[in-house]
Motif scaffolding. Structure first.
Motif, short mmCIF file in Angstrom:
data_model
loop_
_atom_site.label_atom_id
_atom_site.label_comp_id
_atom_site.label_asym_id
_atom_site.label_seq_id
_atom_site.Cartn_x
_atom_site.Cartn_y
_atom_site.Cartn_z
N VAL A 440 0.87 -1.18 0.00
CA VAL A 440 0.00 0.00 0.00
C VAL A 440 0.90 1.22 0.00
O VAL A 440 1.71 1.41 0.90
CB VAL A 440 -0.93 0.02 1.23
CG1 VAL A 440 -1.81 1.27 1.20
CG2 VAL A 440 -1.80 -1.24 1.26
N SER A 441 0.77 2.07 -1.03
CA SER A 441 1.61 3.26 -1.16
C SER A 441 1.01 4.43 -0.40
O SER A 441 -0.06 4.32 0.22
CB SER A 441 1.78 3.62 -2.65
OG SER A 441 0.52 3.86 -3.24
N THR A 442 1.68 5.58 -0.47
CA THR A 442 1.23 6.76 0.28
C THR A 442 -0.13 7.25 -0.19
O THR A 442 -0.84 7.90 0.57
CB THR A 442 2.26 7.89 0.12
OG1 THR A 442 2.57 8.06 -1.27
CG2 THR A 442 3.54 7.58 0.88
N ASP A 443 -0.51 6.97 -1.44
CA ASP A 443 -1.83 7.39 -1.94
C ASP A 443 -2.90 6.34 -1.64
O ASP A 443 -4.01 6.39 -2.18
CB ASP A 443 -1.78 7.66 -3.44
CG ASP A 443 -1.32 6.44 -4.24
OD1 ASP A 443 -1.04 5.38 -3.63
OD2 ASP A 443 -1.22 6.54 -5.47
N MET A 444 -2.54 5.37 -0.78
CA MET A 444 -3.45 4.32 -0.32
C MET A 444 -3.90 3.38 -1.44
O MET A 444 -4.91 2.70 -1.33
CB MET A 444 -4.69 4.92 0.37
CG MET A 444 -4.36 5.79 1.57
SD MET A 444 -3.28 4.93 2.77
CE MET A 444 -4.37 3.63 3.34
#
Length: 649
Positions: A440-444
């Protein structure tokens, strides 16, 4: 004498209807006959290409080849690491093809995917053409391209259409050789030479390709003996078939031995292919047919029908006498390949990969079996074919539970990750491993491992560019080695390392993962860093051997383990990170050790002090002696030992 009125005379209206029907039926039949082949062919090609493109991906192992391609195109030699001549690839011809597309300016990773899909389309096209030629022998029945349909609807055929490896290319060459011999209209001499050329190409594409010319020679010899040909005629035919292999193969083998010092690639040794592993190999075959069980049942039934010797399609005519039986050849090829190669070597840790080359033959045999149904059953063959194709859809839905399970919190996990290799004995759904959304990246947003690792590698590449660094690369990290472009990479499983590949095997385990570089060997090779997984939050208690680089567009860390400390190298890295404003955890022991001695060492027990001293000695003191600092460690250890003795007494 009175005449009895006929039925047509007494029912003039019925007579007109019948006449209209009789007139209409031939036209309708001609219309169907005209358009059905085109509709069926376009449908099969369209379905197959849509699925292959939708499921397109690239395997981690493909990046080993791409690193060879990069160095070759840049004029550094056909090598993985500059200055190290080892053959860590198994598909010379495929590698040259990728080198050509990179030389033309295309991205080789993207090109490898698209070329694979084009080869997959070539297999479908050949199956359709073969089916059409066979149908021409008995055009009275409807044309059923069952082989092409089974291949197009097979999930794993679509999976291995792209992948960046040679699988589709290899399969297309096999089918091309088969088509040239049995279905082309060339005279025998030209057919022998062309078929031999394709068979030679198979050997250049993969080492196991040699099984196909060997099988062809055996079948050609048997055909000659059955036809009672003179021995000289048989030798002439075999010689023509072998001419391309001799002309191409001998110079290739001589170059290969002079360049790499060996005939066989390192993967042969790394995967212990010189040892028999029939138990795992037959399990690999069984697992495939467990998934595609209707194909297994249909193959057995078709084999029985073919061996009965009856034919409703004219195959027993002049073509068989002249060229041999295509059905028997396909059956023998399946058996030879599966037993001599797949079963003997133990198969692969990637599900279905080594089955794909003979999947078209399986479909072909099933299709020919349908044509040999008894006359009273033959009328139902369309329904049987539709049922068979529909069953493939059901098989695709039943496939996932064999490979995937859910843990106690509902997360998907691979069955192969369980103790002892799990239900699949270590055989994995390779695409699922790299493309499921586990990060899961920072932009969800969820991202697969392949996307995350490539993104991280591209981000860190400028920091390492041009530095004399050696990185140990574990499994599933070849994409990082390629895009990170480290000066020297050591594949820990021996795929590109001669010493590791030639180590004796201690115990049979997961194919391709049975030999691994030891810590001692990596240190001897001067490995600076060992590549570790990309991760989210770092551990609260960070180890002194941990190096981590924050990848801002992912919000994740690319982590390494320090193995051999190089002060000058770390200074250069520190300067580059600082200039770029990068967020890093960079162990610099000339600063870490004094701080450890001053702040932490007085608070730690004897075992912890000894362990840390041993670690610092290996990483730093052995290379950069510091008598004063080492004396402080030794003094503290001696003090703690005295206290321990005093406390015990």
């Amino acid at each position: 004498m009175s005449t009895r009125p006929t039925r047509n005379d007494s029912h003039p209206k019925s007579t007109d209807l019948r006449r209209k029907k009789d007139v209409k039926s031939p036209a309708t039949s001609r219309l169907i006959e005209s358009f059905w082949p085109a509709i069926a062919s376009i449908s099969m090609l369209g379905l197959g290409l849509y699925r292959a493109f939708d499921l397109r991906w690239i395997s981690d192992d493909a990046f080993i080849t791409l690193r060879y391609v990069k160095n070759f195109v840049e004029g550094k030699g056909l090598v993985y690491n500059v200055g190290e001549r080892v053959e860590g690839y198994t598909h010379f011809l495929w590698l040259l093809l990728l080198a050509a597309v990179q030389w033309l300016g295309f991205d080789p990773a993207d090109a490898s995917i698209m070329l694979g899909i084009l080869c997959y389309a070539g297999v479908l096209g050949l199956l359709l053409r073969i089916s059409f030629v066979e149908h021409a022998k008995n055009p009275r029945v409807i044309w059923l391209p069952v082989a092409a349909g089974l291949f197009a609807m097979n999930y794993d055929s679509a999976i291995w259409a792209s992948v960046g490896l040679e699988t589709s290319f290899f399969t297309m060459l096999i089918m091309t050789a088969f088509y040239l011999w049995f279905y082309s209209k060339y005279p025998e001499q030209k057919r022998l030479l062309l078929t031999g050329l394709v068979l030679a190409s198979l050997c250049l594409t993969r080492p196991d390709g040699v099984l196909f010319p060997v099988t062809a020679i055996a079948l050609l010899s048997v055909r000659g003996l059955m036809r009672r040909q003179p021995v000289t005629a048989i030798f002439r035919q075999v010689g023509l078939l072998l001419v391309p292999s001799i002309v191409i193969g001998i110079p290739y083998l001589l170059w290969k031995y002079s360049y790499y010092g060996d005939i066989l690639p390192l993967t042969y040794y790394a995967k212990s292919a010189d040892h028999n592993y029939f138990g795992q190999g037959f399990f690999y075959i069984w697992l495939y047919f467990r998934v595609y069980f209707t194909s297994a049942i249909a193959l057995i039934a078709a084999t029985w029908l073919i061996l009965r010797g009856r034919s409703n399609d004219g195959e027993e005519g002049q073509s068989k006498a002249d060229r041999g039986s295509s059905s028997i050849t396909a059956l023998i090829t399946i058996l030879v390949y599966l037993i001599v190669f797949v079963a003997k070597t133990g198969g692969d840790f990637m599900f279905a990969r080594f089955m794909i080359p003979v999947v078209p033959f399986i479909g072909f045999v099933i299709e020919r079996g349908l044509a040999r149904l008894p006359a009273k059953v033959l009328r139902y063959r369309t329904g049987i074919a539709v049922l068979l194709l529909a069953s493939v859809i059901m098989e695709n839905k039943l496939r996932d539970p064999i490979f995937i399970h859910h843990n106690e919190i509902g997360e998907e996990r691979g069955n192969w990750d369980r103790v002892g290799g799990g239900l699949t004995r270590g055989i994995a759904d390779e695409r699922w491993v790299y493309y499921r959304g586990r990060f899961v990246s920072t932009d969800m947003q969820r991202h697969g491992s392949m996307e995350v690792y490539i993104t991280a590698a591209k981000y860190i590449q400028p920091f390492f560019q041009g530095l004399p660094i050696t990185v140990a690369v574990p499994g599933a990290s070849n994409m990082t080695a390629y895009y990170g472009d480290f000066r020297t990479c050591i594949n820990e499983y021996g795929l590109t390392d001669s010493f590791v590949a030639h180590q004796p095997i201690e115990a049979r385990a997961r194919i391709g993962h049975e030999k691994r570089a030891t810590e001692e060997y990596l240190m001897k090779r001067g490995a600076n860093l060992e590549l570790l997984p990309v991760m989210g939050p770092l551990p609260e208690q960070q180890s002194y051997v941990l190096m981590a680089i924050w990848v801002p567009n992912l919000g994740l860390w690319q982590v390494f383990r320090m193995m051999t400390y190089d002060k000058a190298l770390m200074n250069q890295l520190a300067a580059r990170f600082e200039a770029a404003g990068a967020k890093v955890v960079l162990p610099r022991y000339e600063y870490i050790i004094p701080d450890f001695v001053q702040r932490l060492m007085p608070t730690l027990p004897l075992a912890a002090v000894e362990a840390n001293y041993e670690g610092f000695r290996k990483l730093y003191f052995d290379r950069y002696p510091d008598t004063a600092m080492e004396h402080r460690f030794e003094a503290r250890i001696a003090e703690l030992k005295r206290d321990s003795v005093a406390h015990a007494s």
